[in-house]
Write a protein that holds these residues in place. Structure first.
Motif, PDB file in Angstrom:
ATOM      1  N   LEU A  79       0.561  -1.247   0.083  1.00 33.31           N
ATOM      2  CA  LEU A  79       0.266  -0.076   0.038  1.00 33.31           C
ATOM      3  C   LEU A  79       0.840   1.224   0.151  1.00 33.31           C
ATOM      4  CD1 LEU A  79      -2.668  -1.072   2.395  1.00 33.31           C
ATOM      5  CD2 LEU A  79      -3.054  -0.702  -0.015  1.00 33.31           C
ATOM      6  N   THR A  80       2.054   1.212   0.703  1.00 37.39           N
ATOM      7  CA  THR A  80       2.963   2.551   0.679  1.00 37.39           C
ATOM      8  C   THR A  80       3.506   2.618  -0.789  1.00 37.39           C
ATOM      9  OG1 THR A  80       3.446   1.942   2.855  1.00 37.39           O
ATOM     10  CG2 THR A  80       4.910   3.510   1.585  1.00 37.39           C
ATOM     11  N   GLN A  81       3.832   1.590  -1.275  1.00 36.39           N
ATOM     12  CA  GLN A  81       4.348   1.672  -2.770  1.00 36.39           C
ATOM     13  C   GLN A  81       3.317   2.298  -3.790  1.00 36.39           C
ATOM     14  OE1 GLN A  81       5.896  -2.205  -3.515  1.00 36.39           O
ATOM     15  NE2 GLN A  81       7.986  -1.803  -2.784  1.00 36.39           N
ATOM     16  N   LEU A  82       1.806   1.633  -3.357  1.00 35.55           N
ATOM     17  CA  LEU A  82       1.016   2.294  -4.461  1.00 35.55           C
ATOM     18  C   LEU A  82       0.595   3.615  -4.205  1.00 35.55           C
ATOM     19  CD1 LEU A  82      -1.599  -0.947  -4.468  1.00 35.55           C
ATOM     20  CD2 LEU A  82       0.044  -0.104  -6.111  1.00 35.55           C
ATOM     21  N   THR A  83       0.764   3.959  -2.850  1.00 33.93           N
ATOM     22  CA  THR A  83       0.490   5.429  -2.608  1.00 33.93           C
ATOM     23  C   THR A  83       1.717   6.469  -3.196  1.00 33.93           C
ATOM     24  OG1 THR A  83      -0.854   4.813  -0.686  1.00 33.93           O
ATOM     25  CG2 THR A  83      -0.137   6.963  -0.654  1.00 33.93           C
ATOM     26  N   SER A  85       3.678   5.802  -5.597  1.00 33.73           N
ATOM     27  CA  SER A  85       3.727   5.934  -6.923  1.00 33.73           C
ATOM     28  C   SER A  85       2.522   6.617  -7.595  1.00 33.73           C
ATOM     29  CB  SER A  85       3.993   4.590  -7.329  1.00 33.73           C
ATOM     30  OG  SER A  85       2.907   3.758  -7.009  1.00 33.73           O
ATOM     31  N   SER A  86       1.802   7.301  -6.804  1.00 29.51           N
ATOM     32  CA  SER A  86       0.354   7.706  -7.292  1.00 29.51           C
ATOM     33  C   SER A  86      -0.692   6.801  -7.785  1.00 29.51           C
ATOM     34  CB  SER A  86       0.767   8.880  -8.211  1.00 29.51           C
ATOM     35  OG  SER A  86       1.604   9.854  -7.674  1.00 29.51           O
ATOM     36  N   GLU A  87      -0.399   5.701  -7.678  1.00 26.89           N
ATOM     37  CA  GLU A  87      -1.524   4.529  -8.260  1.00 26.89           C
ATOM     38  C   GLU A  87      -2.645   4.522  -7.452  1.00 26.89           C
ATOM     39  OE1 GLU A  87       0.013   0.639  -9.532  1.00 26.89           O
ATOM     40  OE2 GLU A  87       2.116   0.958  -8.816  1.00 26.89           O
ATOM     41  N   ILE A  88      -2.717   4.892  -6.200  1.00 27.49           N
ATOM     42  CA  ILE A  88      -3.831   5.019  -5.225  1.00 27.49           C
ATOM     43  C   ILE A  88      -4.669   6.377  -5.696  1.00 27.49           C
ATOM     44  CG2 ILE A  88      -4.760   5.677  -3.026  1.00 27.49           C
ATOM     45  CD1 ILE A  88      -3.880   2.650  -3.038  1.00 27.49           C
ATOM     46  N   ALA A  89      -3.768   7.497  -6.097  1.00 26.25           N
ATOM     47  CA  ALA A  89      -4.623   8.631  -6.528  1.00 26.25           C
ATOM     48  C   ALA A  89      -5.275   8.378  -7.785  1.00 26.25           C
ATOM     49  CB  ALA A  89      -3.386   9.647  -6.647  1.00 26.25           C
ATOM     50  N   ILE A  90      -4.576   7.540  -8.739  1.00 28.13           N
ATOM     51  CA  ILE A  90      -5.343   7.296  -9.835  1.00 28.13           C
ATOM     52  C   ILE A  90      -6.339   6.333  -9.733  1.00 28.13           C
ATOM     53  CG2 ILE A  90      -4.684   6.043 -12.142  1.00 28.13           C
ATOM     54  CD1 ILE A  90      -2.092   6.873 -12.230  1.00 28.13           C
ATOM     55  N   LEU A 286      -6.823  -4.302   7.548  1.00 23.63           N
ATOM     56  CA  LEU A 286      -7.631  -2.885   8.087  1.00 23.63           C
ATOM     57  C   LEU A 286      -6.820  -2.282   8.504  1.00 23.63           C
ATOM     58  CD1 LEU A 286     -10.384  -1.995   7.382  1.00 23.63           C
ATOM     59  CD2 LEU A 286     -11.079  -2.960   9.449  1.00 23.63           C
ATOM     60  N   LEU A 287      -5.775  -2.525   9.347  1.00 25.24           N
ATOM     61  CA  LEU A 287      -4.770  -1.723  10.444  1.00 25.24           C
ATOM     62  C   LEU A 287      -3.750  -1.273   9.335  1.00 25.24           C
ATOM     63  CD1 LEU A 287      -4.599  -3.860  13.383  1.00 25.24           C
ATOM     64  CD2 LEU A 287      -5.728  -1.807  13.416  1.00 25.24           C
ATOM     65  N   ALA A 288      -3.407  -1.894   8.250  1.00 20.53           N
ATOM     66  CA  ALA A 288      -2.430  -1.331   7.420  1.00 20.53           C
ATOM     67  C   ALA A 288      -3.021  -0.424   6.179  1.00 20.53           C
ATOM     68  CB  ALA A 288      -1.678  -2.457   6.567  1.00 20.53           C
ATOM     69  N   LEU A 289      -4.133  -0.290   6.203  1.00 20.80           N
ATOM     70  CA  LEU A 289      -4.924   0.352   5.208  1.00 20.80           C
ATOM     71  C   LEU A 289      -4.918   1.893   5.294  1.00 20.80           C
ATOM     72  CD1 LEU A 289      -6.508  -0.402   2.804  1.00 20.80           C
ATOM     73  CD2 LEU A 289      -8.776   0.055   3.921  1.00 20.80           C
ATOM     74  N   PRO A 290      -4.681   2.593   6.359  1.00 21.34           N
ATOM     75  CA  PRO A 290      -4.557   4.029   6.695  1.00 21.34           C
ATOM     76  C   PRO A 290      -3.181   4.444   5.926  1.00 21.34           C
ATOM     77  CG  PRO A 290      -5.172   3.121   8.703  1.00 21.34           C
ATOM     78  CD  PRO A 290      -4.838   1.892   7.746  1.00 21.34           C
ATOM     79  N   VAL A 291      -2.272   3.654   5.462  1.00 21.54           N
ATOM     80  CA  VAL A 291      -1.144   4.295   4.832  1.00 21.54           C
ATOM     81  C   VAL A 291      -1.417   5.038   3.409  1.00 21.54           C
ATOM     82  CG1 VAL A 291       0.411   2.751   5.903  1.00 21.54           C
ATOM     83  CG2 VAL A 291      -0.535   2.049   3.745  1.00 21.54           C
ATOM     84  N   ILE A 292      -2.792   4.485   2.973  1.00 19.67           N
ATOM     85  CA  ILE A 292      -2.979   5.280   1.658  1.00 19.67           C
ATOM     86  C   ILE A 292      -3.356   6.793   1.854  1.00 19.67           C
ATOM     87  CG2 ILE A 292      -4.026   3.078   0.878  1.00 19.67           C
ATOM     88  CD1 ILE A 292      -6.701   4.276   1.361  1.00 19.67           C
ATOM     89  N   TYR A 293      -3.302   7.325   3.041  1.00 21.05           N
ATOM     90  CA  TYR A 293      -3.655   8.600   3.219  1.00 21.05           C
ATOM     91  C   TYR A 293      -2.422   9.365   3.705  1.00 21.05           C
ATOM     92  CZ  TYR A 293      -8.597   6.980   3.712  1.00 21.05           C
ATOM     93  OH  TYR A 293      -9.550   6.528   3.497  1.00 21.05           O
ATOM     94  N   ILE A 294      -1.030   8.995   3.073  1.00 20.83           N
ATOM     95  CA  ILE A 294       0.005   9.602   3.332  1.00 20.83           C
ATOM     96  C   ILE A 294       0.063  10.547   2.387  1.00 20.83           C
ATOM     97  CG2 ILE A 294       2.697   9.496   2.863  1.00 20.83           C
ATOM     98  CD1 ILE A 294       2.477   6.675   3.422  1.00 20.83           C
ATOM     99  N   PRO A 295       0.327  12.056   2.907  1.00 16.92           N
ATOM    100  CA  PRO A 295       0.193  13.243   2.088  1.00 16.92           C
ATOM    101  C   PRO A 295       1.352  13.028   1.168  1.00 16.92           C
ATOM    102  CG  PRO A 295       0.197  13.787   4.555  1.00 16.92           C
ATOM    103  CD  PRO A 295       0.494  12.369   4.320  1.00 16.92           C
TER     104      PRO A 295
END
Length: 358
Positions: A79-83, A85-90, A286-295
């Motif tokens: 999830l950190t890598q996806l965030t 690399s802007s994949e989560i934003a896409i 679920l506990l790891a999911l908040p990393v998608i909100y990294i600014p």
């Protein structure tokens, strides 16, 4: 079609990250275990083959033990890598919500959890049983083994120590009770040997019979057959501190068909924890999911992955503490396994809702 492509991509990526973390953790645990056991193995003249045998038989136990931490770390890394690399934003721009992302990660997590349940239920008990029998059979000083008590069909038994891979017992005490719970016979044997054809034979037997408050002392016997359904593998299992048990074995103990040295609460808590393991992995995800909100501007300097890792480790620790309290019969089996799942799920959901409404 695009939904299935996204599902395969996210679940496959998570599965590969978790497997990679699992391989690394198991490798480290194997090295630590071998650092401790290599000297005893070589002292028993087992050589390199003994080292490889030990590592192979220990592997299923280490795999099942490392799965929760592997899921936590693997999900955080992915999830950190996806965030970053802007994949989560896409994906968000395409209309994928946080819940939708979580739902698409559930299949891989459930597959890993179910594989862990099968491993823990079928492979780990067999490998640990084989390891304990091999270790006992090659022990040059079996007399230093611990004594243990257990119950079997209304009898209470004590064994001084086990040797020869479970085929020889020393200092056996058998106490038989009547339907009223009172002692009816106390039998003591210096040792017992097992042969596949003849079963168990007690040697140097003395006994005391109690009937209507009268005590009888029959003449000692040099040899006496022991009509019991116990096998050498049963004594190897009973001699271990906390051996992994299959579901069939646990149910047999709870129903009184198999000998047991554990309380019913301990067995029920272990059984419940095993089948709730896929749910615990979903909580870790679920506990790891908040990393998608990294600014976006923070990048790798964000402390959010560290906080998520700490929350996951706290969940694992709390579950272990609750299980320990269940083993000590301070909590019923359900309270020793379920509350941690509920509390951390609600905590993770509150954090996600708060992050969504910012």
């Amino acid at each position: 079609m695009s939904r299935h492509v996204l599902l395969r991509y996210l679940s496959g990526t998570l599965f590969m990250r978790v497997m990679f973390c699992c391989v690394v953790l198991v490798g480290l645990l194997e090295i630590l275990a071998l650092l401790e056991q290599t000297t005893p193995i070589l002292q028993r003249h087992l050589g390199v083959r003994g080292i490889l045998s030990y590592a192979g038989m220990r592997l299923p136990f280490l795999l099942t033990g490392s799965l929760p931490l592997s899921v936590l770390i693997g999900a955080l890394v992915m999830l950190t890598q996806l965030t970053l690399s802007s994949e989560i934003a896409i994906l968000r721009a395409c209309g994928l919500s946080t819940i939708g992302l979580y739902v698409r990660l559930i299949p891989a997590t459930l597959v890993i959890g179910l594989a862990g349940v099968v491993m823990d239920d079928q492979f780990t008990p067999r490998s640990e049983q084989a390891l304990a029998a091999w270790w006992n059979r090659t022990d040059p000083q079996p007399d230093q083994g611990r004594a243990f008590w257990f119950r079997d069909n209304g009898r209470v038994l004590r064994v001084g120590y086990v040797s020869d891979g479970g085929n020889m017992l020393t200092r056996i005490d058998i106490y038989t009770r009547g339907p009223d719970g009172l002692l009816t016979q106390a039998l003591h044997a210096q040792r017992a040997t097992y042969t596949g054809a003849q079963g168990w034979t007690l040697h140097d037997v003395t006994s005391v019979n109690v009937h209507d408050s009268k005590v009888e002392r029959p003449a000692p016997l040099a040899d006496s057959p022991w009509p019991t359904g116990l096998r050498p593998a049963d004594f190897i299992r009973l001699a271990a501190d906390t051996p992994p048990l299959s579901t069939t074995t646990v149910l047999g103990m709870l129903r009184g068909r198999l000998p047991s040295d554990s309380t019913p609460a301990y067995l029920q808590a272990g059984l419940l924890e095993r089948f709730l393991r896929p749910l615990s992995l979903l909580v870790l995800l679920l506990l790891a999911l908040p990393v998608i909100y990294i600014p976006p501007r923070t990048g790798t300097r964000s402390w959010l992955p560290v906080w998520c890792l700490g929350a996951g480790l706290l969940f694992i620790i709390v579950q272990g503490l609750l299980r320990a309290m269940g083993n000590a019969e301070l909590l019923p089996p359900a309270l020793a396994t379920v509350p941690g799942l509920v509390i951390f799920t609600l905590g993770a959901l509150s954090i996600l809702i708060r992050s969504e409404t910012r």
